[in-house]
Design a protein around this motif. Structure first.
Motif, PDB file in Angstrom:
ATOM      1  N   LEU A 614       0.815  -0.987   0.050  1.00 55.85           N
ATOM      2  CA  LEU A 614       0.008   0.003   0.063  1.00 55.85           C
ATOM      3  C   LEU A 614       0.860   1.205  -0.118  1.00 55.85           C
ATOM      4  CD1 LEU A 614      -2.727  -1.016   2.738  1.00 55.85           C
ATOM      5  CD2 LEU A 614      -2.821  -1.108   0.184  1.00 55.85           C
ATOM      6  N   HIS A 615       0.643   2.438  -0.868  1.00 57.03           N
ATOM      7  CA  HIS A 615       1.437   3.479  -0.834  1.00 57.03           C
ATOM      8  C   HIS A 615       0.477   4.529  -1.018  1.00 57.03           C
ATOM      9  CE1 HIS A 615       3.754   6.609  -3.010  1.00 57.03           C
ATOM     10  NE2 HIS A 615       4.630   6.184  -2.276  1.00 57.03           N
ATOM     11  N   SER A 616       0.391   5.676  -0.155  1.00 53.24           N
ATOM     12  CA  SER A 616      -0.290   6.755  -0.057  1.00 53.24           C
ATOM     13  C   SER A 616       0.506   8.014  -0.356  1.00 53.24           C
ATOM     14  CB  SER A 616      -0.887   7.070   1.503  1.00 53.24           C
ATOM     15  OG  SER A 616      -1.464   5.742   1.696  1.00 53.24           O
ATOM     16  N   ALA A 617      -0.245   8.908  -1.157  1.00 52.07           N
ATOM     17  CA  ALA A 617       0.387   9.996  -1.581  1.00 52.07           C
ATOM     18  C   ALA A 617       0.615  11.111  -0.587  1.00 52.07           C
ATOM     19  CB  ALA A 617      -0.402  10.948  -2.630  1.00 52.07           C
ATOM     20  N   ASP A 618      -0.365  11.009   0.585  1.00 57.70           N
ATOM     21  CA  ASP A 618      -0.222  11.988   1.708  1.00 57.70           C
ATOM     22  C   ASP A 618       1.064  11.348   2.717  1.00 57.70           C
ATOM     23  OD1 ASP A 618      -2.147  13.184   0.384  1.00 57.70           O
ATOM     24  OD2 ASP A 618      -3.681  12.937   2.127  1.00 57.70           O
ATOM     25  N   GLY A 619       2.118  12.119   2.755  1.00 57.00           N
ATOM     26  CA  GLY A 619       3.050  11.485   3.756  1.00 57.00           C
ATOM     27  C   GLY A 619       3.918  10.545   3.107  1.00 57.00           C
ATOM     28  N   GLY A 620       3.575   9.951   1.886  1.00 57.11           N
ATOM     29  CA  GLY A 620       4.418   9.101   1.381  1.00 57.11           C
ATOM     30  C   GLY A 620       4.466   7.807   2.142  1.00 57.11           C
ATOM     31  N   LYS A 621       3.578   7.372   2.909  1.00 55.78           N
ATOM     32  CA  LYS A 621       3.280   6.169   3.606  1.00 55.78           C
ATOM     33  C   LYS A 621       3.264   4.790   2.853  1.00 55.78           C
ATOM     34  CE  LYS A 621       2.388   3.650   7.305  1.00 55.78           C
ATOM     35  NZ  LYS A 621       3.446   3.370   8.367  1.00 55.78           N
ATOM     36  N   VAL A 622       4.286   4.047   3.168  1.00 57.59           N
ATOM     37  CA  VAL A 622       4.493   2.549   2.455  1.00 57.59           C
ATOM     38  C   VAL A 622       4.168   1.629   3.299  1.00 57.59           C
ATOM     39  CG1 VAL A 622       5.793   1.209   0.818  1.00 57.59           C
ATOM     40  CG2 VAL A 622       5.616   3.671   0.460  1.00 57.59           C
ATOM     41  N   THR A 623       3.438   0.868   2.946  1.00 54.23           N
ATOM     42  CA  THR A 623       3.361  -0.572   3.929  1.00 54.23           C
ATOM     43  C   THR A 623       3.563  -1.684   2.969  1.00 54.23           C
ATOM     44  OG1 THR A 623       1.586   0.574   5.451  1.00 54.23           O
ATOM     45  CG2 THR A 623       1.788  -2.082   5.278  1.00 54.23           C
ATOM     46  N   ARG A 624       4.519  -2.509   3.013  1.00 54.84           N
ATOM     47  CA  ARG A 624       4.783  -3.600   2.198  1.00 54.84           C
ATOM     48  C   ARG A 624       4.897  -4.845   3.069  1.00 54.84           C
ATOM     49  NH1 ARG A 624       6.783  -4.599  -3.086  1.00 54.84           N
ATOM     50  NH2 ARG A 624       7.960  -6.511  -3.282  1.00 54.84           N
TER      51      ARG A 624
END
Length: 627
Positions: A614-624
């Protein structure tokens, strides 16, 4: 001479061409004999459009389903074959396991006298369906609504239909009747708040009729209504709550609202036939797949009552199999007439072929027979119909595994090995004098029992039925005949082990399936039609992407996210092959993602997943998550 030639040319033009009659088959789900206003048995439900349909043709007072449960009846309509022959005798066709043949276990529980067969879970494609026959005869074919005879490769699209909406394998509407729904690839109209599934299905069916108005069509409108889940438009529930009579056994306002929405959909179809000027060239069949539901609880009562008939859905008494039935056939039926002829689900296919002058395929066999003489106002002398239900249930008025025959005013039920020392047991009723099946006349009329039982025996042999046998593990000490016909609470089963605390899943949770991790690969098995992997993604916010590496059979599925306090949002994706592939879906949200759910297409073989990111634009949060 010139005038004659002009006349001949005019008659040969498309304007004057004689087109084949259209066929509209409306099948209600769980609609009981007393759930419409056709027979004067309800004061609570209102079905003006069903009455309107019936007044255009003939209404049958003794119409029967092939079975007291849905999938067997659906298979009988499509094939003209008895469930005894196809083996489809219970509604298990949404199960992930693919079983194509009936088998017989070696033993049963010690309190059961007979061993019930284990039926198939799919309608085999080797049977020639009504849709296939009409399609070959030049008909456009469309299926709208409930199927419940198996997902691809056993879906409507593999059984003769050009169109299948919403292409759903389950036993009822996905999630609820009111949107948002949980179909794999079918959503509500965005501009219609709280859309009802029957409103949407009717809209789709209307579009099909409009598209094919200039050619013959066969339209299956097989409603989800009025099967569980029990929910409806709130305004209609409130309307009917004000009409409830506490002394009336039909007193569920939710069910009354469901009946009204069902009836409204039928009205939409009739309006369309009139508007398109197709009514005079369209055969309409209306019936139900089994009797009304008497065992669930809705509004502190049962969904409905089939009184004056005994029993209901899943029961071999009349309330389980006698259903509403009306047929409109311009040029054949007489408007606003009634027939007492015995008719059944298996009869519709051969009747349509005879009336449409379409020959069956070479060596094609039907267990039903044409009822065209009854449509023309005649009788069907000597006709017998059979219902085969070799299973135990726990509903009111249930019987052990049984088979029945109707002939004339008489009905005989054979309970397999239900007597002493493994002998069959019999129930005999004169339905003309005793429609509520209160008095068993088997002991008084042994010769009639023998005569009707001989018909049953011939029927079972002709259909090659896999029949129950005596249970060698039967223990008389554990047998409680006083419980027969009494509704029993469902047996408590051990709670399914959840994987919520399985560290190998790294926070993902499996629902309607089983998930295990081995050698860095997540394997998902026992995949039901609502299987998903869920994850709490509340730390992700704003426009996001979900990417995953997956190995599964080709198909369509979806990725959902459920913001806190909000409605589920959905993005559809397509799996193109059996090999590994990387899928990326865009999640156009503006706030926190909340819960995310990766839905997997129903299939028998395991689905394998290498990783999910999962990758979110706000804050560049990435959960792999690498399994």
């Amino acid at each position: 001479m010139k005038r004659l030639l002009l006349c001949l040319c005019a008659l040969s033009s498309p304007l004057f061409a004689v087109t084949k009659p259209n066929v509209l088959f409306i099948l209600a789900d769980d609609l009981g004999w007393s759930d419409t206003t056709l027979y004067g048995t309800t004061k609570f439900y209102k079905t003006p459009n069903i009455e309107r349909l019936a007044k255009r043709g003939v209404t049958f007072t003794r119409a029967y389903s092939a079975s007291p449960l849905c999938s067997p009846t659906r298979s009988a309509i499509l094939t003209g074959l008895s469930p005894a022959r196809t083996g489809i005798t219970i509604p298990n066709c949404h199960m992930p396991q693919v079983v194509l043949e009936t088998t017989l276990p070696k033993r049963a529980a010690p309190n059961q006298k007979a061993i019930q067969p284990t039926p198939p879970t799919r309608l085999k494609t080797e049977y020639r369906t009504l849709a296939e026959t009409l399609h070959e005869a030049g008909y456009a074919t469309g299926h709208f609504g409930k199927w419940h005879l198996g997902p691809a490769p056993f879906s409507p699209l593999q059984q003769g239909f050009d169109v299948d909406v919403p292409h759903h394998p389950g036993p009822g509407p996905a999630g609820s009747y009111i949107a948002p729904w949980k179909f794999a690839d079918f959503d509500a109209d965005p501009d219609v708040p709280d859309q009802h599934i029957e409103d949407r299905m009717a809209k789709e069916a209307v579009a099909f009729m409009e598209k094919h108005r200039d050619e013959p069509f066969y339209l299956n409108y097989w409603m989800f209504s009025v099967h569980a889940p029990f929910d409806a438009k709130q305004a209609l529930i409130d309307k009917h709550r004000a009409r409830v009579n506490p002394a009336d056994p039909q007193r569920s306002p939710t069910y009354a609202a469901m009946v009204e929405s069902m009836d409204d959909a039928i009205g939409t179809l009739l309006d369309t036939l009139d508007r398109l000027k197709l009514a005079d060239n369209t055969v309409i069949i209306f019936t139900s797949d089994n009797g009304g539901n008497m065992y669930n609880n809705v509004d502190d009562t049962t969904p409905t009552s089939n009184a004056p008939l005994r029993g209901g859905k899943a029961s071999m008494f009349e309330g389980g199999t006698r259903v509403p039935g009306s047929i409109v056939w311009p040029g054949i039926t007489t408007a606003d007439t009634r027939s007492q002829a015995l008719v059944q689900s298996e009869d519709f296919y051969p009747t349509l072929l005879e009336g449409l002058k379409i020959k069956p395929a070479p060596e094609q066999h039907f267990d039903g027979s044409s009822i065209l003489p009854a449509l023309k106002g005649g009788d069907l002398p000597g006709k017998a119909i059979f219902q085969y239900f070799p299973h135990y249930t726990v509903v009111p008025d249930w019987l052990p595994p049984a088979v029945s025959v109707h002939r004339g005013d008489w009905k005989l039920i054979r309970i397999f090995h239900g007597g002493e020392k493994g002998a069959h047991r019999y129930l005999l009723f004169n339905l003309k004098d005793d429609p509520g099946e209160k008095t068993n006349l088997a002991a008084q009329k042994p010769e009639l029992v023998a005569e009707l039982d001989a018909l049953i025996e011939t029927f079972l042999k002709d259909t090659h039925a896999v029949v129950p046998v005596a249970n060698p593990a039967f223990d008389p000490k554990q047998y409680h005949p006083e419980l027969e016909g009494k509704q029993q609470p469902k047996a408590k089963t051990k709670a399914k082990a959840k994987d919520d605390d399985n560290p190998a899943l790294q926070g993902w949770k499996a629902r309607e399936c089983k998930a295990t991790v081995k050698d860095g690969i997540l394997r998902v098995t026992n995949i039901g039609f609502e299987c998903f992997l869920g994850f709490s993604a509340g730390k992700h916010s704003g426009p996001s992407t979900a990417t995953f590496r997956i190995k599964a059979k080709p198909g369509t599925s979806h990725f959902d996210w459920v913001p806190s306090g909000g409605k589920a949002q959905r993005v559809v994706f397509t799996l193109k092959g059996d090999d590994w592939q990387e899928i990326t879906v865009q999640l156009p949200t503006t706030g926190p993602l909340g819960i995310v759910r990766l839905y997997l297409p129903m299939q028998e073989q395991p689905v394998e997943i290498d990783w999910i990111e999962l990758h979110s634009a706000d804050g560049g949060k990435v959960t792999r998550t690498e399994f």
